[in-house]
Structures are given as structure tokens and as C-alpha cells.
Design an enzyme around this catalytic site. Sequence first.
Site, PDB file in Angstrom:
ATOM      1  N   ASP A  33      32.741 -24.276 -41.187  1.00 28.28           N
ATOM      2  CA  ASP A  33      31.595 -24.878 -40.790  1.00 28.28           C
ATOM      3  C   ASP A  33      30.544 -24.687 -41.798  1.00 28.28           C
ATOM      4  O   ASP A  33      30.832 -23.756 -42.627  1.00 28.28           O
ATOM      5  CB  ASP A  33      30.964 -24.416 -39.512  1.00 28.28           C
ATOM      6  CG  ASP A  33      29.738 -25.290 -38.842  1.00 28.28           C
ATOM      7  OD1 ASP A  33      30.302 -25.791 -37.668  1.00 28.28           O
ATOM      8  OD2 ASP A  33      28.963 -25.670 -39.387  1.00 28.28           O
ATOM      9  N   ASN A  61      31.425 -26.707 -47.022  1.00 28.69           N
ATOM     10  CA  ASN A  61      31.178 -27.974 -46.625  1.00 28.69           C
ATOM     11  C   ASN A  61      32.554 -28.650 -46.771  1.00 28.69           C
ATOM     12  O   ASN A  61      33.490 -28.472 -47.457  1.00 28.69           O
ATOM     13  CB  ASN A  61      30.377 -28.832 -48.070  1.00 28.69           C
ATOM     14  CG  ASN A  61      30.403 -30.197 -47.811  1.00 28.69           C
ATOM     15  OD1 ASN A  61      31.470 -30.947 -47.702  1.00 28.69           O
ATOM     16  ND2 ASN A  61      29.334 -30.868 -47.952  1.00 28.69           N
ATOM     17  N   ASP A  88      35.836 -31.719 -35.057  1.00 27.76           N
ATOM     18  CA  ASP A  88      34.749 -31.789 -34.230  1.00 27.76           C
ATOM     19  C   ASP A  88      33.536 -31.860 -35.135  1.00 27.76           C
ATOM     20  O   ASP A  88      32.546 -30.887 -35.112  1.00 27.76           O
ATOM     21  CB  ASP A  88      34.665 -30.866 -33.065  1.00 27.76           C
ATOM     22  CG  ASP A  88      33.834 -31.047 -31.866  1.00 27.76           C
ATOM     23  OD1 ASP A  88      33.293 -32.013 -32.047  1.00 27.76           O
ATOM     24  OD2 ASP A  88      33.182 -30.258 -31.258  1.00 27.76           O
ATOM     25  N   CYS A 128      30.903 -37.894 -31.661  1.00 25.59           N
ATOM     26  CA  CYS A 128      29.907 -37.775 -30.875  1.00 25.59           C
ATOM     27  C   CYS A 128      28.703 -38.871 -31.164  1.00 25.59           C
ATOM     28  O   CYS A 128      27.463 -38.662 -30.765  1.00 25.59           O
ATOM     29  CB  CYS A 128      29.059 -36.325 -30.791  1.00 25.59           C
ATOM     30  SG  CYS A 128      28.433 -35.798 -32.384  1.00 25.59           S
TER      31      CYS A 128
END
Length: 185
Positions: A33, A61, A88, A128
Site C-alpha cells: 500500500d 507505489n 483492491d 469501487c
Amino acid sequence: MPRARRCWTVSVFSADLVCTRRARARRNVHLLDQSADAIAAATRNAADNGLAEKCSFEVVNVFDWLKANTAVKPHERVIPRFDLIILDPPSFTRNRASVPDALRGYKEIHLRALKLLKAGGTLATFCCSHHVDTVTFLDVILSAAYDTRHVLRRVATYSQSPDHPVIPMIPETEYLKGFAFEVVR
């Protein structure tokens, strides 16, 4: 999801679910992350659950990490090393004007992730953004599979939980979509 020996997760945020469920059944979970806070929370969660030795964490990154881990010379080939990859990422688009850029980003991470996934492995991937509909997201994934010469078998389809209702008259309410695919070859 099938059992896997090596799991790689991108954009974990708190990683509570990922660390606890995946690391108990698997040998190694590597979480990425770009948020140091997210990685710190994931590290604490792994330690609290006695899974620190099965988890590795990296503040990075993801696009840079993918490029570095899939870069090869023209006569070389990327060696797949993961049994399960979970993509995700945060929403790549906040408005309709940036959808083309978002689709390029989604394709890029899928192209590179598929190169790192072993045959028989599982790709779980999520989007999302309400600006990217399910059909378009699926098309991006399948386009990346085609470009990498992978055959995928869809094993699961995901959407948001009932406490985030989808109202058909308001397309913006259907923002979360996801799939799990097995790499057939």
C-alpha cells in the site's frame, strides 16, 4: 477462495480481513500500500493475531512495484510466483471525464498482476468507482487476460453488502464490483 501458498495483496488499507484469513491458511502474505498508516495498521493486526512471521509489508507505489517486478529484457519472461493476488485499489476516478485514464490504470495493474500469477492461481479484483460499471470493469480484466495470453475462469462475483443498497434508478449506488478468477493457463 482456494488455498494458496503465496498471496499478494495490493492497497490493503487496514488489512484486517486479509491478514487474518489469508495468513492463517497460507505460508506467506505480502501486502502493498502506498499509505504508511495502512501498512502500520496491517502490521499491528498481523502481530495482534500472531501472524507477523507469515506476513510481509511494503509501503510503495503499486504501479512502480508492478513495473519493477515485471520488467524483463526482450528475450526473457516474467516468472509467475504468486498463488493468489488480490487487487483492491482505491477508486481510480472521481468523475466521468477521468474514466479513460482510470480504465488504462485498471488494465495496467491487471496486465502486470496476471504476469505474476501462477497457472491455477486466483486473481481477486475489485473496483469501487460508480463511474466504471461492472461490464466495463470485466471487459478491462478480460482484455488484460487476452493481452497476456491467459485463460481465466470466473469463480466468484462480488458486490456491496446489503447495508449499501443498490437503487436501480440511481446508478451511483452500485459502486462496488469484484470478481475472482482462476488462471486456467
